[in-house]
Write a protein that holds these residues in place. Structure first.
Motif, short mmCIF file in Angstrom:
data_model
loop_
_atom_site.label_atom_id
_atom_site.label_comp_id
_atom_site.label_asym_id
_atom_site.label_seq_id
_atom_site.Cartn_x
_atom_site.Cartn_y
_atom_site.Cartn_z
N ASP A 200 12.42 7.64 10.27
CA ASP A 200 10.69 6.98 10.33
C ASP A 200 10.01 8.46 10.95
O ASP A 200 10.22 8.38 12.27
CB ASP A 200 11.17 5.70 11.90
N LEU A 201 9.23 8.23 10.57
CA LEU A 201 8.43 9.67 10.49
C LEU A 201 7.39 9.25 12.13
O LEU A 201 7.00 10.45 12.55
CB LEU A 201 7.87 10.43 9.73
N TRP A 202 7.16 8.67 12.37
CA TRP A 202 6.92 8.28 13.52
C TRP A 202 7.30 8.58 15.05
O TRP A 202 6.92 8.72 16.27
CB TRP A 202 6.68 6.76 13.80
N GLN A 203 8.72 8.98 15.12
CA GLN A 203 9.51 9.14 15.94
C GLN A 203 9.11 10.48 16.55
O GLN A 203 8.47 11.45 15.87
CB GLN A 203 10.92 8.95 15.75
N ASP A 204 9.00 10.84 17.88
CA ASP A 204 8.80 12.26 17.86
C ASP A 204 10.70 13.13 18.33
O ASP A 204 11.67 12.75 18.09
CB ASP A 204 8.48 12.16 19.22
N GLN A 205 10.17 14.42 17.89
CA GLN A 205 11.40 15.13 17.86
C GLN A 205 12.31 15.09 17.49
O GLN A 205 13.63 14.79 17.32
CB GLN A 205 11.88 15.22 19.02
N LEU A 206 12.26 15.37 15.81
CA LEU A 206 13.15 14.48 14.83
C LEU A 206 13.82 15.96 14.48
O LEU A 206 13.54 17.00 14.03
CB LEU A 206 12.64 13.54 13.13
N ALA A 207 15.85 15.56 13.90
CA ALA A 207 16.20 16.56 13.66
C ALA A 207 15.97 16.81 12.03
O ALA A 207 16.02 15.36 11.22
CB ALA A 207 17.28 16.49 14.08
N CYS A 208 15.73 17.33 11.24
CA CYS A 208 16.47 17.69 9.72
C CYS A 208 17.16 17.09 9.08
O CYS A 208 17.96 17.09 9.90
CB CYS A 208 16.31 18.97 9.11
N PRO A 209 17.46 15.75 8.62
CA PRO A 209 18.30 15.16 8.04
C PRO A 209 19.36 15.77 7.69
O PRO A 209 20.42 15.80 7.09
CB PRO A 209 17.70 13.87 6.94
N PHE A 210 18.46 17.17 6.45
CA PHE A 210 19.31 17.83 5.48
C PHE A 210 20.37 18.82 6.34
O PHE A 210 21.76 19.67 6.54
CB PHE A 210 18.96 19.04 4.92
N CYS A 211 19.47 19.52 7.27
CA CYS A 211 20.12 21.48 7.76
C CYS A 211 20.91 20.60 9.29
O CYS A 211 21.25 21.36 9.99
CB CYS A 211 19.43 21.93 8.03
N VAL B 133 11.77 12.14 -0.86
CA VAL B 133 10.68 11.31 -0.94
C VAL B 133 10.21 10.85 0.23
O VAL B 133 10.64 9.90 1.31
CB VAL B 133 10.83 9.71 -1.87
N GLU B 134 9.24 11.12 0.83
CA GLU B 134 7.88 10.48 2.31
C GLU B 134 7.42 8.73 1.75
O GLU B 134 6.06 9.28 0.68
CB GLU B 134 7.05 11.55 2.71
N ASP B 135 7.07 8.06 2.40
CA ASP B 135 6.33 7.00 2.29
C ASP B 135 4.68 7.68 2.92
O ASP B 135 5.42 7.60 4.46
CB ASP B 135 7.25 5.60 2.35
N GLU B 136 3.88 7.72 2.44
CA GLU B 136 3.30 7.82 3.00
C GLU B 136 1.91 6.81 4.29
O GLU B 136 2.08 7.01 4.62
CB GLU B 136 1.61 8.61 2.29
N GLU B 137 2.37 6.07 3.38
CA GLU B 137 2.06 4.59 3.88
C GLU B 137 2.54 3.80 5.19
O GLU B 137 2.46 3.88 6.85
CB GLU B 137 1.74 3.61 3.36
N LEU B 138 3.34 4.29 5.48
CA LEU B 138 4.66 3.48 6.16
C LEU B 138 5.46 4.79 7.32
O LEU B 138 6.02 4.97 8.14
CB LEU B 138 5.92 2.98 5.32
N HIS B 139 4.80 5.91 6.73
CA HIS B 139 5.51 7.24 7.34
C HIS B 139 7.39 7.30 7.46
O HIS B 139 8.10 7.21 8.66
CB HIS B 139 4.84 7.23 8.42
N ASP C 76 0.89 -1.31 0.34
CA ASP C 76 -0.05 -0.30 0.18
C ASP C 76 0.68 1.64 0.20
O ASP C 76 0.69 2.55 0.08
CB ASP C 76 -0.97 -0.53 1.27
N SER C 77 2.32 0.90 0.10
CA SER C 77 2.72 2.43 -0.06
C SER C 77 2.24 2.78 -1.37
O SER C 77 2.22 2.81 -2.60
CB SER C 77 4.42 1.84 -0.62
N HIS C 78 2.57 4.29 -0.74
CA HIS C 78 2.69 5.79 -1.96
C HIS C 78 4.03 6.44 -1.94
O HIS C 78 3.70 7.54 -1.02
CB HIS C 78 1.12 6.20 -1.78
N TYR C 79 4.70 6.63 -2.97
CA TYR C 79 5.38 8.01 -2.75
C TYR C 79 5.21 8.77 -2.73
O TYR C 79 4.66 9.06 -3.99
CB TYR C 79 6.72 6.91 -3.50
N THR C 80 6.30 10.55 -2.36
CA THR C 80 5.59 11.66 -2.84
C THR C 80 6.94 11.87 -2.46
O THR C 80 7.41 12.38 -1.37
CB THR C 80 4.36 12.21 -2.21
#
Length: 91
Positions: free
Chosen positions: A55-66, A35-41, A19-23
């Motif tokens: 894993d976007l389910w985690q709290d307080q994520l830092a930006c992987p770019f900056c 790219v975000e996998d909207e199904e698996l976050h 069911d993954s949908h990539y955007t």
């Protein structure tokens, strides 16, 4: 909005499910695109190495770019184009 080929993306190492949908998504803090996998976050931020993802389910994520602690994402706009480094993933 540019469309991502599920087949191409997963052949290059994306680990979705049926069911993954990539955007394409933009980081608010720095404007970089991944790219975000909207199904698996999950958020893929390295177009050359899809094993690097957040894993976007985690709290307080830092930006992987900056590194900003104010990391949040928005979908790429309807009239925006995908960055060249992600062109391999397009339909």
């Amino acid at each position: 909005m540019p469309h991502i080929s599920k087949t191409k993306f997963e052949q290059r190492g994306g680990h979705g499910c049926s069911d993954s949908h990539y955007t394409f998504s933009v980081a608010f803090c720095c404007g970089r695109i991944g790219v975000e996998d909207e199904e698996l976050h999950s958020f893929y931020f390295n177009q050359s190495n899809l094993s690097q993802k957040l894993d976007l389910w985690q709290d307080q994520l830092a930006c992987p770019f900056c590194g900003s602690p104010l990391f949040d994402l928005a979908s790429l706009g309807e009239n925006e184009t995908a960055p060249l480094e992600w062109a391999w993933a397009l339909v």
